[in-house]
Design an enzyme around this catalytic site. Structure first.
Site, short mmCIF file in Angstrom:
data_model
loop_
_atom_site.label_atom_id
_atom_site.label_comp_id
_atom_site.label_asym_id
_atom_site.label_seq_id
_atom_site.Cartn_x
_atom_site.Cartn_y
_atom_site.Cartn_z
N ARG A 1 0.60 -1.14 0.01
CA ARG A 1 -0.15 -0.04 -0.07
C ARG A 1 0.92 1.38 0.00
NH1 ARG A 1 -3.79 -0.40 5.27
NH2 ARG A 1 -5.03 0.85 4.12
N MET B 1 -2.56 7.48 -5.25
CA MET B 1 -1.28 6.49 -5.50
C MET B 1 -2.06 5.23 -5.47
SD MET B 1 1.75 8.33 -3.83
CE MET B 1 0.82 8.41 -2.09
N ARG C 1 -6.63 8.13 9.70
CA ARG C 1 -6.35 9.50 9.66
C ARG C 1 -7.25 10.49 9.78
NH1 ARG C 1 -6.81 8.15 3.15
NH2 ARG C 1 -9.08 8.33 3.16
N HIS D 1 -14.93 8.16 -3.31
CA HIS D 1 -13.74 9.12 -3.44
C HIS D 1 -14.27 10.63 -3.97
CE1 HIS D 1 -11.24 10.70 -6.93
NE2 HIS D 1 -10.36 10.59 -5.94
N SER E 1 -3.57 55.56 8.57
CA SER E 1 -3.97 54.38 7.99
C SER E 1 -3.23 53.98 6.81
CB SER E 1 -5.44 54.60 7.66
OG SER E 1 -6.04 53.35 7.21
N CYS F 1 -5.68 49.76 5.49
CA CYS F 1 -7.28 49.74 4.98
C CYS F 1 -7.14 49.34 3.50
CB CYS F 1 -7.83 51.48 5.12
SG CYS F 1 -7.15 52.51 4.38
N TYR G 1 -5.27 48.16 14.44
CA TYR G 1 -6.56 47.36 13.64
C TYR G 1 -6.25 47.16 12.20
CZ TYR G 1 -7.74 51.83 11.72
OH TYR G 1 -7.70 53.01 10.94
P1 ADP Z 1 -5.84 3.98 -0.49
O1 ADP Z 1 -4.78 5.04 0.01
O2 ADP Z 1 -6.47 4.22 -1.79
O3 ADP Z 1 -7.00 4.18 0.54
P2 ADP Z 1 -5.01 1.69 0.82
O4 ADP Z 1 -3.73 1.22 0.97
O5 ADP Z 1 -5.62 2.17 2.11
O6 ADP Z 1 -5.20 2.68 -0.22
O7 ADP Z 1 -5.98 0.19 0.34
C1 ADP Z 1 -6.95 0.25 -0.71
C2 ADP Z 1 -8.06 -0.74 0.17
O8 ADP Z 1 -7.48 -1.73 0.36
C3 ADP Z 1 -8.65 0.12 1.19
O9 ADP Z 1 -9.80 -0.19 1.47
C4 ADP Z 1 -8.06 -0.74 2.45
O10 ADP Z 1 -8.72 -0.97 3.66
C5 ADP Z 1 -7.72 -2.15 1.77
N1 ADP Z 1 -6.55 -2.92 2.47
C6 ADP Z 1 -5.41 -2.51 2.31
N2 ADP Z 1 -4.55 -3.32 2.86
C7 ADP Z 1 -5.51 -4.36 3.46
C8 ADP Z 1 -5.27 -5.71 3.95
N3 ADP Z 1 -4.08 -6.16 4.52
N4 ADP Z 1 -6.41 -6.43 4.17
C9 ADP Z 1 -7.60 -6.06 3.81
N5 ADP Z 1 -7.86 -5.00 3.21
C10 ADP Z 1 -6.80 -4.42 2.76
MG MG Z 2 -6.81 3.89 2.22
#
Ligand code: ADP
Ligand code: MG
Ligand code: MG
Length: 915
Positions: free
Chosen positions: A112, A123, A356, A474, A801, A869, A889
């Protein structure tokens, strides 16, 4: 752990297990921001969740440093990296009891992306790595559900195919559609083992067709290629677009998180979803989100299947729901912020896959900050600092005019994921949206669902509509972040990309037709509806601004020329008027004609008569202002612009005269001719005067105080109007605090001259009125010489001013109107100037002049009141500078008053956090 033994002595450490967070953090001097920079936000928080005891599948992070090294070397792994990955992989195998590539007990992995700042969906990520023909067969042989196995395998080939091998995803989707059709089912979830086994075969053929090679059967090879592809995805067009729009630097790189898979598609007791710890549109408390049963990863965010709301999860799986609520609370308390979490339930067991800080609308931002302060999670100071001043602007977003909506039937309803109204023509893809917007058209981008590739279209559009997708899709996420009104999941609407049209029942709308959307209510309408701008009545915003008022030191006044603007400014929290431009009053109908007569007058008496005629108008304007600002100071600036601005333009007059003369030749009746001759005479008079008034550099010509010196009657009239109005108001019981301001002073002698005129007129008025009203006398500082001789000016002036628009022009020696349409933009593009000095005060030059002027002015007159101003008075960065330089001010346009209040508090809290 074993990592240390295998690592080659020279190679830097590129890989860390989630469980090694303490070590990383200690190595970075406990600086969490540095941890996030190294591990990426996703990686840092995954490790952090492990530390907090949340259920997270085991894994490790390859650092952003590795990515940067990879990209710098022309997309090759830096030495030592791969060995470190394999070492950590062993650790995961140990802790899970499974092995990567082992057909009996295979470990599957996700690979990921995850940069320091979240770039949702921009990404790449590949799931289910580690499956091959052999592994799949082994799993089935050892009693795994074949449907699950082949579903996972086809997903791997599909994601690996599009992300790593760059095969268009549509090729795979087409196969799935055909399989659904031949099975006669509507959704993927209803497809069985055999269908997915076929999908695997056909996907492998697609891979061979596109690449000439087989789908890689070696799990390690898959992992290596996927890691490289994720690194490389840092530089895809969409990622670059997103970073430009979100102001994220391009040199950070992404980390890669490699993690054991958990399966939301294992059976009907499995699910996957996204949960926000509070409502991201409104900020209301309580978790909010979408999920799907028997599904994996991307299914939810991609918006391909209609998701279910988390309330349903509470019914279906109450225990897991309760656990999710408890974890959300724990994470919120830890991060002291609203969280956006990914979760998966595998056979009844809950796993957290990401957390996050959640993206949210301006409304939600304000509400959450205030609620969290009231819950004791944040201090009031922190709550105030949480909300960026620019966000207040969104409260002023237009809404559809309720009158336009009366009796109108919506085209469709969806989820109200990002508030505000938008009106535009339908564009069915991102490129069209972008192209049309560049041509100056208002567009609404309408899509079946949005993908990360659509970001440039969303940015160009006024608003976004999608047929499918949930609150966490998204489209919703991106729209919220950039403040684009959006309605998603409008099921009644069908987008037909082939015919380039949308249909709703029998109604067909073509691409290019107008629609209007209400992102606040989640409604789409046909046609081009009117919008209105609402007032800032939001109760949480009021609370937040009242806290800001406690922390700020700078006063906030408004620039207002009309009583209605003054009223609005006061409602928005202005503490007086910092600039009333009297010339705006001269342009109103019924007055311009008198002003022109004054300018054209040939004798002093004629001119005095015209000026006297203006007096009652001016007086009544000032009465209105004083009334609405009762108890607060009102600064009125005497006439400033060059006189030619009140006359028709030279070229226009020449043209009109020529036209009239041509028409004269064709006239027949005496009265027609007389009338035309009359007009010609008037225009000729105008032309003479315009010629006489013509200056090569009018902005540096006869204007400002220079006018008042040349036409003392004008100063007298304006002073009289101000003071008579003040007396009248005082009699009504209004508390008046008039302040008279001289524009464009460069020499103290100019001020002395005007002060004498003013004082003699004032004495006269007060005698006539039999009352006296204190009235301050001050000057604008908008010429460097004024700033440099501010000690002399302060002998006469009781207040300064800074007119920073003119001060910037005169300090740089550039004319704004010409420069902004010309070289200035080049300067900014090429980095010769860091930013537009007309938007944010140039600290080093203009800022220094302000500093000098304040120092000199106060050395002569310690209680000198100093404000600004120019338009900069509403710009947060400039407001911070004003705070630093000790101004009393800022004054800005009424609508920016709330922004300035918040920015002033930010400035104070940044300099004195302990307050
Ligand atoms: P993005 O940044 O696009 O959210 P992620 O890396 O979070 O990409 O992953 C995309 C999807 O895959 C997300 O829904 C995430 O929860 C799922 N996912 C990622 N890793 C795993 C994992 N180890 N097991 C199950 N689902 C996963
Ligand atoms: Mg994600
Ligand atoms: Mg000026």
């Amino acid at each position: 752990m074993a990592a240390d033994t295998r690592r080659s002595a020279a190679a830097p450490r590129y890989v860390y297990l989630f469980s090694e967070l303490e070590e990383v953090q200690a190595g970075l001097g406990d600086d969490w921001d540095a941890v996030r920079a190294l591990l990426g936000g996703k990686g840092a928080n995954l490790a952090d969740m492990v530390r907090l005891g949340a259920p997270v599948p085991p894994g490790f992070t390859v650092t952003t440093e590795a990515c940067k090294a990879f990209l710098a070397a022309g997309e090759v792994f830096p030495p030592g990296l791969w060995e470190q990955v394999l070492t950590c992989l062993e650790a995961i195998e140990k802790s899970t009891g499974k092995r990567f590539g082992d057909p009996r007990a295979p470990l599957l992995l996700s690979c990921r992306s995850g940069a320091k700042f979240s770039m949702p969906g921009m990404m790449d990520t590949v799931l289910n790595l580690g499956l091959s023909d052999e592994v799949a067969a082994g799993m089935v042989a050892s009693n795994a559900d074949p449907r699950l196995v082949y579903d996972l395998y086809r997903r791997l080939i599909q994601m690996f195919g599009s992300v790593v091998l760059e095969i268009p995803d549509e090729s795979f989707e087409k196969v799935i559609r055909e399989l659904r059709e031949s099975a006669g089912v509507a959704s993927d979830a209803e497809l069985g083992a055999e269908a997915w086994r076929q999908a695997v075969d056909r996907f492998k053929t697609i891979v061979h067709h596109f690449t000439g090679d087989e789908f890689p059967q070696s799990p390690r090879e898959q992992l290596r290629l996927a890691t490289a592809a994720v690194f490389a995805s840092w530089n895809t067009r969409r990622a670059v677009d997103y970073r430009n729009a979100a102001n994220i630097p391009h040199d950070l790189g992404t980390a890669v998180n490699i993690q054991a898979m958990v399966f939301g598609n294992a059976d009907d007791d499995s699910a996957t979803g996204v949960a926000m710890s509070r409502n991201p549109s409104t900020g209301e408390p309580g978790i909010e989100g979408d999920f799907l049963c028997n599904a994996q990863g991307e299914d939810v965010v991609a918006g391909m299947r209609q998701t279910r709301s988390l309330d349903e999860l509470q019914q279906l799986m109450p225990e897991q729901y309760a656990q999710l609520v408890e974890i959300a609370k724990r994470l919120e308390t830890h991060y002291r912020n609203m969280q956006d979490m990914e979760f998966t339930i595998e056979r009844g067991r809950l796993w957290l896959l990401q957390t996050r800080d959640g993206k949210r609308t301006a409304q939600a931002e304000v509400r959450i900050a205030v609620d969290m302060a009231e819950e004791g999670l944040l201090t009031r100071q922190e709550a105030v600092c949480r909300v960026s001043p620019d966000r207040v602007d969104f409260f002023l977003h237009p809404q559809l005019d309720p009158r336009a909506l009366e009796g109108r039937k919506p085209l469709g309803r969806g989820l109200n994921v990002s508030p505000g109204a938008a009106v535009g023509t339908i564009a069915l893809d991102a490129d069209t949206a972008e192209r049309w917007a560049k041509d100056g058209r208002d567009v609404i981008m309408v899509r079946p669902e949005t993908k990360p590739d659509d970001v440039h279209g969303m940015l160009a559009a006024r608003g976004v509509v999608t047929e499918r997708g949930g609150r966490t899709s998204h489209a919703a996420l991106v729209a919220r972040q950039f403040g684009k009104p959006a309605v998603v999941g409008v099921e009644a609407l069908h987008v037909d990309l082939d015919q380039r049209e949308i249909t709703v029942g029998d109604l067909v709308l073509k691409e290019g037709d107008w629609i209007s959307i209400d992102g606040t209510g989640g409604v789409v309408y046909e046609g081009r509806l009117e919008t209105v701008v609402p007032d800032l009545e939001n109760p949480q915003l009021r609370t937040l601004l009242s806290w800001a008022d406690e922390f700020r030191r700078l006063g906030v006044r408004a620039n207002a020329d009309h009583p209605r603007d003054a009223d609005r400014a006061r409602r928005l929290g202005a503490e007086g008027i910092g600039l009333c431009r009297t010339e705006h009053m001269f342009f109103e109908p019924g007055r311009l004609e008198i002003v022109q007569r004054m300018i054209l007058s040939k004798s002093r008496t004629e001119r005095s008569e015209a000026i006297a005629e203006l007096l009652p108008f001016q007086r009544s304007d000032f009465v209105g202002l004083f009334r609405s600002m009762s108890g607060l100071p009102v600064i009125i600036r005497l006439l400033d612009p060059p006189l030619h601005e009140f006359l028709p333009a030279y070229d226009e007059l020449i043209q009109d005269l020529a036209d009239l003369k041509v028409r004269l030749q064709h006239m027949h009746t005496m009265s027609e001719i007389d009338e035309a001759l009359d007009q010609i005479r008037t225009k000729q008079d105008f032309l003479e005067r315009v010629k006489a008034l013509r200056e090569a550099n009018p902005m540096l010509g006869t204007r400002g105080v220079r006018l008042g010196i040349l036409i003392p009657d004008l100063t007298r009239m304006q002073v009289r109007a101000i003071l008579e109005a003040a007396c009248e108001c005082r009699r009504e019981g209004v508390e008046v605090e008039p302040e008279i301001m001289i524009p464009l002073t460069s020499h103290v002698a100019e001020l002395r001259d005007q002060q004498r005129t003013l004082e003699s007129e004032a004495r006269q008025v007060f005698e006539e009125q039999r009352m006296e009203i204190p009235c301050r006398f001050g000057t604008m500082i908008e010429i460097p010489r004024a700033a440099l001789t501010a000690d002399q000016l302060a002998e006469c002036a009781e207040f300064f001013s800074f007119g920073t628009n003119d001060l910037t022009q005169t300090t740089f020696g550039i004319s704004r109107d010409d420069a902004e349409a010309g070289f200035l933009m080049q300067y900014i593009k090429r980095g010769i100037l860091p930013s537009n000095p007309f938007a944010t005060i140039d600290r080093d030059g203009v800022g220094k002049l302000i500093e000098i002027a304040i120092g000199l002015g106060r050395s002569r007159r310690p209680d000198l009141v100093v404000g600004i101003c120019g338009e900069h008075g509403g710009d947060p960065a400039s407001i911070a500078l004003c705070h630093e330089l000790g101004l009393d001010y800022v004054s800005c346009s009424p609508y920016r008053v709330p922004i300035a209040r918040l920015a002033a508090a930010h400035a104070a809290l940044a300099l004195h956090p302990g307050q």
